[in-house]
Design an enzyme around this catalytic site. Structure first.
Site, PDB file in Angstrom:
ATOM      1  N   SER A 173       0.843  -1.197   0.000  1.00 49.06           N
ATOM      2  CA  SER A 173       0.000   0.000   0.000  1.00 49.06           C
ATOM      3  C   SER A 173       0.876   1.243   0.000  1.00 49.06           C
ATOM      4  O   SER A 173       1.786   1.363   0.822  1.00 49.06           O
ATOM      5  CB  SER A 173      -0.924   0.028   1.224  1.00 49.06           C
ATOM      6  OG  SER A 173      -1.641   1.248   1.257  1.00 49.06           O
ATOM      7  N   THR A 206       7.372   2.437   4.153  1.00 54.10           N
ATOM      8  CA  THR A 206       8.314   1.742   3.277  1.00 54.10           C
ATOM      9  C   THR A 206       7.868   1.825   1.821  1.00 54.10           C
ATOM     10  O   THR A 206       8.683   2.065   0.922  1.00 54.10           O
ATOM     11  CB  THR A 206       8.487   0.273   3.703  1.00 54.10           C
ATOM     12  OG1 THR A 206       8.853   0.241   5.091  1.00 54.10           O
ATOM     13  CG2 THR A 206       9.550  -0.437   2.894  1.00 54.10           C
ATOM     14  N   CYS A 207       6.575   1.666   1.584  1.00 48.38           N
ATOM     15  CA  CYS A 207       6.048   1.735   0.212  1.00 48.38           C
ATOM     16  C   CYS A 207       6.217   3.136  -0.361  1.00 48.38           C
ATOM     17  O   CYS A 207       6.560   3.305  -1.533  1.00 48.38           O
ATOM     18  CB  CYS A 207       4.579   1.339   0.186  1.00 48.38           C
ATOM     19  SG  CYS A 207       4.266  -0.331   0.776  1.00 48.38           S
ATOM     20  N   ASP A 208       5.972   4.136   0.472  1.00 55.80           N
ATOM     21  CA  ASP A 208       6.159   5.532   0.088  1.00 55.80           C
ATOM     22  C   ASP A 208       7.620   5.751  -0.310  1.00 55.80           C
ATOM     23  O   ASP A 208       7.913   6.282  -1.387  1.00 55.80           O
ATOM     24  CB  ASP A 208       5.753   6.418   1.272  1.00 55.80           C
ATOM     25  CG  ASP A 208       5.963   7.903   1.034  1.00 55.80           C
ATOM     26  OD1 ASP A 208       7.107   8.320   0.743  1.00 55.80           O
ATOM     27  OD2 ASP A 208       4.992   8.654   1.185  1.00 55.80           O
ATOM     28  N   THR A 213       8.585   3.944  -3.610  1.00 54.81           N
ATOM     29  CA  THR A 213       8.029   4.597  -4.797  1.00 54.81           C
ATOM     30  C   THR A 213       8.758   5.905  -5.089  1.00 54.81           C
ATOM     31  O   THR A 213       9.086   6.198  -6.245  1.00 54.81           O
ATOM     32  CB  THR A 213       6.515   4.823  -4.606  1.00 54.81           C
ATOM     33  OG1 THR A 213       5.913   3.547  -4.323  1.00 54.81           O
ATOM     34  CG2 THR A 213       5.887   5.414  -5.858  1.00 54.81           C
TER      35      THR A 213
END
Length: 174
Positions: free
Chosen positions: A61, A66-68, A71
């Site tokens: 998500s 971590t995903c932020d 990306t």
């Protein structure tokens, strides 16, 4: 309906075991085709990016730290890669949430795609988490002919991928 392969003992979430659905993709495999959403009504597939080298960054998500970070890192790197390369970020987030995130975060080089509708990507690439129906963090690098040249399945969902190794694999193909 075909029963999906279940892979256990290969990944964790917060140290707790999770079950991944689908096959394990390996270097040298022909990349499976998939259909995901670019927005609520527009679907795209792997073939829409034929002829380009692809880095597929899979995140659970975009609304997590971590995903932020993952990306944003690939967005910065994408600016230096040229027109023959595309970086796709795939999550199960709704297209609305992806659009909002990209707008706020200034993500303009990475293409955000949603696996929310039928989780075809997660199932085809062996990253769909059975227990929570999100896609496990992973990186796939495909050459212009869709042959898999690099794979990293993260063993712990909250861990960062090996950015340098993924980018090196990508740059070797350009």
């Amino acid at each position: 309906m075909t029963q999906l392969q279940e892979r256990t003992g290969v990944a964790t979430l917060g140290g707790n075991p999770i079950t991944l659905l689908g096959p394990e993709i390996k270097v040298g495999d022909q990349a499976p085709n998939f259909t995901v959403n670019k927005d609520l009504m527009t679907e795209v597939s792997l073939s829409d990016y034929d002829g380009k080298v692809k880095l597929i960054s899979v995140v659970p998500s975009l609304d997590t730290g971590t995903c932020d970070a993952q990306t944003r890192r690939f967005n910065v790197e994408a600016a230096n890669l040229g027109d023959d390369v595309v970086i796709l970020t795939i999550s199960v987030d709704l297209p609305f949430a992806q659009s909002r995130f990209c707008s706020i975060a200034g993500i303009d080089k990475v293409v955000a795609l949603s696996d929310y509708k039928n989780k075809a990507f997660g199932q085809a690439y062996g990253v769909l988490i059975k227990e929570i129906q999100l896609d496990q963090r992973a990186i796939f690098v495909l050459d212009a002919n869709n042959t898999v040249r690099y794979v990293e399945y993260l063993k712990e969902m909250s861990a960062h991928p090996n950015y340098d190794a993924a980018l090196e694999a990508l740059k070797e193909l350009v």
